[in-house]
Scaffold this motif. Structure first.
Motif, PDB file in Angstrom:
ATOM      1  N   LYS A   2       0.856  -1.190   0.000  1.00 51.05           N
ATOM      2  CA  LYS A   2       0.000   0.000   0.000  1.00 51.05           C
ATOM      3  C   LYS A   2       0.895   1.243   0.000  1.00 51.05           C
ATOM      4  N   THR A   3       0.490   2.251  -0.780  1.00 53.73           N
ATOM      5  CA  THR A   3       1.357   3.439  -0.863  1.00 53.73           C
ATOM      6  C   THR A   3       1.394   4.159   0.486  1.00 53.73           C
ATOM      7  N   ASP A   4       0.246   4.277   1.130  1.00 55.19           N
ATOM      8  CA  ASP A   4       0.215   4.880   2.483  1.00 55.19           C
ATOM      9  C   ASP A   4      -0.799   4.113   3.311  1.00 55.19           C
ATOM     10  N   THR A   5      -0.616   4.173   4.627  1.00 59.12           N
ATOM     11  CA  THR A   5      -1.573   3.436   5.477  1.00 59.12           C
ATOM     12  C   THR A   5      -2.976   3.961   5.155  1.00 59.12           C
ATOM     13  N   GLY A   6      -3.898   3.026   4.951  1.00 53.20           N
ATOM     14  CA  GLY A   6      -5.288   3.417   4.709  1.00 53.20           C
ATOM     15  C   GLY A   6      -5.556   3.738   3.255  1.00 53.20           C
ATOM     16  N   SER A   7      -4.467   3.838   2.454  1.00 53.66           N
ATOM     17  CA  SER A   7      -4.677   4.128   1.038  1.00 53.66           C
ATOM     18  C   SER A   7      -5.256   2.915   0.334  1.00 53.66           C
ATOM     19  N   SER A   8      -5.982   3.167  -0.764  1.00 50.59           N
ATOM     20  CA  SER A   8      -6.498   2.034  -1.553  1.00 50.59           C
ATOM     21  C   SER A   8      -5.528   1.751  -2.712  1.00 50.59           C
ATOM     22  N   ARG A   9      -4.467   2.547  -2.796  1.00 48.57           N
ATOM     23  CA  ARG A   9      -3.558   2.382  -3.929  1.00 48.57           C
ATOM     24  C   ARG A   9      -2.313   1.602  -3.516  1.00 48.57           C
ATOM     25  N   CYS A  10      -1.829   0.792  -4.436  1.00 48.36           N
ATOM     26  CA  CYS A  10      -0.648  -0.044  -4.195  1.00 48.36           C
ATOM     27  C   CYS A  10       0.526   0.432  -5.044  1.00 48.36           C
ATOM     28  N   PHE A  11       1.732   0.313  -4.472  1.00 45.88           N
ATOM     29  CA  PHE A  11       2.952   0.616  -5.202  1.00 45.88           C
ATOM     30  C   PHE A  11       3.292  -0.603  -6.053  1.00 45.88           C
ATOM     31  N   GLY A  12       3.615  -0.384  -7.316  1.00 45.25           N
ATOM     32  CA  GLY A  12       3.846  -1.506  -8.231  1.00 45.25           C
ATOM     33  C   GLY A  12       5.124  -2.277  -7.918  1.00 45.25           C
ATOM     34  N   GLY A  13       5.082  -3.577  -8.127  1.00 50.18           N
ATOM     35  CA  GLY A  13       6.265  -4.426  -7.922  1.00 50.18           C
ATOM     36  C   GLY A  13       7.253  -4.262  -9.064  1.00 50.18           C
ATOM     37  N   MET A  14       6.774  -3.746 -10.215  1.00 52.77           N
ATOM     38  CA  MET A  14       7.633  -3.433 -11.353  1.00 52.77           C
ATOM     39  C   MET A  14       7.803  -1.920 -11.408  1.00 52.77           C
ATOM     40  N   GLN A  15       9.026  -1.446 -11.474  1.00 50.10           N
ATOM     41  CA  GLN A  15       9.290  -0.019 -11.571  1.00 50.10           C
ATOM     42  C   GLN A  15      10.390   0.221 -12.607  1.00 50.10           C
ATOM     43  N   SER A  16      10.617   1.477 -12.916  1.00 50.79           N
ATOM     44  CA  SER A  16      11.606   1.818 -13.936  1.00 50.79           C
ATOM     45  C   SER A  16      13.045   1.589 -13.462  1.00 50.79           C
ATOM     46  N   ASP A  17      13.904   1.148 -14.392  1.00 52.76           N
ATOM     47  CA  ASP A  17      15.329   0.968 -14.068  1.00 52.76           C
ATOM     48  C   ASP A  17      16.140   2.200 -14.486  1.00 52.76           C
ATOM     49  N   SER A  18      15.424   3.284 -14.842  1.00 58.75           N
ATOM     50  CA  SER A  18      16.146   4.444 -15.421  1.00 58.75           C
ATOM     51  C   SER A  18      17.142   5.038 -14.421  1.00 58.75           C
ATOM     52  N   GLY A  19      16.870   4.891 -13.114  1.00 61.78           N
ATOM     53  CA  GLY A  19      17.822   5.444 -12.143  1.00 61.78           C
ATOM     54  C   GLY A  19      19.072   4.596 -12.017  1.00 61.78           C
ATOM     55  N   VAL A  20      18.992   3.337 -12.462  1.00 63.74           N
ATOM     56  CA  VAL A  20      20.085   2.378 -12.245  1.00 63.74           C
ATOM     57  C   VAL A  20      20.940   2.236 -13.501  1.00 63.74           C
ATOM     58  N   GLY A  21      20.272   2.217 -14.675  1.00 62.47           N
ATOM     59  CA  GLY A  21      21.016   2.103 -15.931  1.00 62.47           C
ATOM     60  C   GLY A  21      21.034   0.696 -16.487  1.00 62.47           C
ATOM     61  N   PHE A  22      20.622  -0.290 -15.682  1.00 68.77           N
ATOM     62  CA  PHE A  22      20.439  -1.645 -16.211  1.00 68.77           C
ATOM     63  C   PHE A  22      19.303  -2.288 -15.433  1.00 68.77           C
ATOM     64  N   THR A  23      18.724  -3.294 -15.997  1.00 68.67           N
ATOM     65  CA  THR A  23      17.585  -3.971 -15.388  1.00 68.67           C
ATOM     66  C   THR A  23      18.020  -4.789 -14.176  1.00 68.67           C
ATOM     67  N   ILE A  24      17.183  -4.787 -13.147  1.00 67.90           N
ATOM     68  CA  ILE A  24      17.443  -5.615 -11.975  1.00 67.90           C
ATOM     69  C   ILE A  24      16.274  -6.579 -11.768  1.00 67.90           C
ATOM     70  N   TRP A  25      16.564  -7.874 -11.968  1.00 65.67           N
ATOM     71  CA  TRP A  25      15.577  -8.936 -11.709  1.00 65.67           C
ATOM     72  C   TRP A  25      15.654  -9.227 -10.213  1.00 65.67           C
ATOM     73  N   GLY A  26      14.894  -8.439  -9.453  1.00 73.25           N
ATOM     74  CA  GLY A  26      14.873  -8.562  -7.995  1.00 73.25           C
ATOM     75  C   GLY A  26      13.884  -9.602  -7.534  1.00 73.25           C
ATOM     76  N   ASP A  27      13.589  -9.594  -6.242  1.00 81.51           N
ATOM     77  CA  ASP A  27      12.792 -10.658  -5.624  1.00 81.51           C
ATOM     78  C   ASP A  27      11.422 -10.841  -6.281  1.00 81.51           C
ATOM     79  N   VAL A  28      10.799  -9.760  -6.766  1.00 81.69           N
ATOM     80  CA  VAL A  28       9.476  -9.888  -7.416  1.00 81.69           C
ATOM     81  C   VAL A  28       9.562 -10.870  -8.581  1.00 81.69           C
ATOM     82  N   ALA A  29      10.687 -10.857  -9.312  1.00 77.35           N
ATOM     83  CA  ALA A  29      10.854 -11.803 -10.430  1.00 77.35           C
ATOM     84  C   ALA A  29      11.377 -13.154  -9.936  1.00 77.35           C
ATOM     85  N   LEU A  30      12.375 -13.114  -9.058  1.00 71.43           N
ATOM     86  CA  LEU A  30      13.031 -14.354  -8.648  1.00 71.43           C
ATOM     87  C   LEU A  30      12.072 -15.291  -7.920  1.00 71.43           C
ATOM     88  N   LYS A  31      11.082 -14.723  -7.197  1.00 72.38           N
ATOM     89  CA  LYS A  31      10.176 -15.601  -6.433  1.00 72.38           C
ATOM     90  C   LYS A  31       9.184 -16.328  -7.343  1.00 72.38           C
TER      91      LYS A  31
END
Ligand code: 47G
Length: 331
Positions: A284-313
Motif C-alpha cells: 500500500k502506498t500509504d496506510t489506509g490508502s487504496s492504492r498499491c505501489f507496483g512491484g515493477m518499476q523503472s530501471d532508469s535510475g540504475v542504468g540496467f535492469t534488476i531482476w529482484g525478488d518480485v521476479a526471482l520468487k
C-alpha cells in the motif's frame, strides 16, 4: 559437500533472511543473501550503540577462532544509497551445514540509518563475484567462492517464495524443487554481477511476445523488478487504474484492480517465466490508502535492469559459478 538453509521473507517480501552461524562458540545472526554484492558483513560489537536497533551483534572477541586482519578495512554503498563500513576478521562461517573455516567476516563499525532501522537484518552475505568485494588492501573471496572447491557441484540455487519460507541450496540442484526443465543462459561476470540477457517479454497470457533484448542482473538483494521504461509502459498501460506518481516514487494502481495482468520474461530456447499479476502489487502506498505501489518499476535510475525478488520468487534459479550461467525453471 553441500548445504541447505531456509530463507524467510519479511513483510511484503521486502527481503529474505537466513540464519548463519559465525565463530566459536557459534554466534547465530539472520543475514540477507545478496547476489547483487560481494561482501559478507555483519552488525558487530564494534558499532556505536546509536547505530544498533535490535540487531544481533557479532562479537569477534567472543570467538576463539577469530583472527583480526590488521590494517584491513571495507566500505560499501548500495544502489539505494545505504552504506556500511568497518574492520575485517577471519573466522568460521556456517550456512545450512556448509562450513567455510577461513571466511573474511566484515565487522561493521558504521552503518547507515536504513540498516539501523531494519532491526531484523543483522547483515548481508554477498554472493556476487569476488571481483567487486570492497576489502582493502586486498579484496576477499565470497563465502561461495571459498566453499566452491569442496562442493559436489559449483552451483547454488535460490528458491524464494511469495509470503512463505523458501530455500537456498549450495552444491546441488534439488530436482523436486522445480517443474519442467531448467533453461540456462550465459552470464557476464565482468562487473561482478550475475548479468544476463533476456530476449524479451510478454504482458498477459494473450499478449504478444516483444522481442527486445533486456540486459540485467539477477539480484536476490533487491526487492523489486526494475525494468526499462518501455517495458514498464507496456505493462502499466494494461492496468485501468495505473498512474505514474512521482510523489510516490513510481507506478501505482488500485490494490484491488482486476485488470493487473501476469508478466512473462523470456530466458532462452523459447522458455518464458510467468510472474503472476498478484506479485505486482508490492505494498500500500500509504496506510489506509487504496492504492498499491507496483512491484515493477523503472530501471532508469540504475542504468540496467534488476531482476529482484518480485521476479526471482516466480522461479527456481540456479547460480552456476562453475560455468558462469544462470538456470531458470518454473516451479
Ligand atoms: C537497507 O537494506 C538493504 C540495502 C541494500 C541491500 C542490498 N541490495 C540490502 C538491504 O537489506
Amino acid at each position: 559437500d553441500r548445504g541447505s538453509v531456509q530463507n524467510s521473507p519479511k513483510l511484503y517480501d521486502v527481503e529474505y533472511l537466513m540464519p548463519v552461524s559465525l565463530g566459536t562458540p557459534s554466534q547465530q545472526l539472520n543475514l540477507d543473501l545478496d547476489t547483487g554484492s560481494s561482501d559478507l558483513w555483519v552488525f558487530s560489537t564494534l558499532l556505536k550503540e546509536s547505530m544498533v536497533n535490535g540487531q544481533t551483534l557479532y562479537n569477534p572477541n567472543a570467538s576463539t577462532t577469530s583472527d583480526k586482519m590488521e590494517g584491513y578495512t571495507w566500505k560499501i554503498t548500495y544502489g539505494d544509497q545505504s552504506y556500511s563500513s568497518g574492520d575485517v576478521y577471519i573466522d568460521t562461517v556456517t550456512i545450512g551445514d556448509l562450513t567455510v573455516s577461513t571466511q573474511a567476516v566484515e565487522a561493521a563499525k558504521v552503518v547507515s540509518e536504513e540498516f539501523t532501522a531494519d532491526s531484523d537484518n543483522d547483515g548481508l552475505v554477498g554472493l556476487g563475484f569476488g571481483i567487486i568485494n570492497t576489502v582493502q588492501p586486498y579484496k576477499q573471496k565470497t563465502f561461495f567462492e571459498k566453499a566452491m572447491p569442496g562442493l559436489d557441484s559449483p552451483v547454488f540455487t535460490a528458491d524464494l517464495k511469495a509470503g512463505a519460507p523458501g530455500r537456498y541450496n549450495f552444491g546441488y540442484i534439488d530436482d523436486d524443487a522445480y517443474s519442467g526443465n531448467i533453461t540456462y543462459v550465459p552470464v557476464n561476470s565482468t562487473d561482478g554481477f550475475w548479468r544476463w540477457v533476456s530476449p524479451g517479454f510478454q504482458v498477459g497470457s494473450a499478449g504478444s511476445f516483444n522481442s527486445t533484448r533486456i540486459h540485467g542482473i539477477a539480484d536476490t538483494g533487491t526487492t523489486l523488478l526494475l525494468l526499462p521504461d518501455s517495458v514498464c509502459d507496456a505493462f502499466y498501460s494494461q492496468i485501468a487504474s495505473a498512474e505514474y506518481e512521482p510523489s510516490q516514487g513510481g507506478y501505482t494502481f488500485e490494490c484491488g484492480d482486476p485488470t493487473v495482468p501476469d508478466f512473462y520474461f523470456g530466458t532462452a530456447n523459447g522458455q518464458m517465466i510467468r510472474i503472476p499479476g498478484s506479485y505486482m502489487s508490492y505494498s500500500k502506498t500509504d496506510t489506509g490508502s487504496s492504492r498499491c505501489f507496483g512491484g515493477m518499476q523503472s530501471d532508469s535510475g540504475v542504468g540496467f535492469t534488476i531482476w529482484g525478488d518480485v521476479a526471482l520468487k516466480a522461479a527456481f534459479v540456479v547460480f552456476d559459478q562453475g560455468s558462469e550461467q544462470l538456470g531458470w525453471a518454473e516451479k
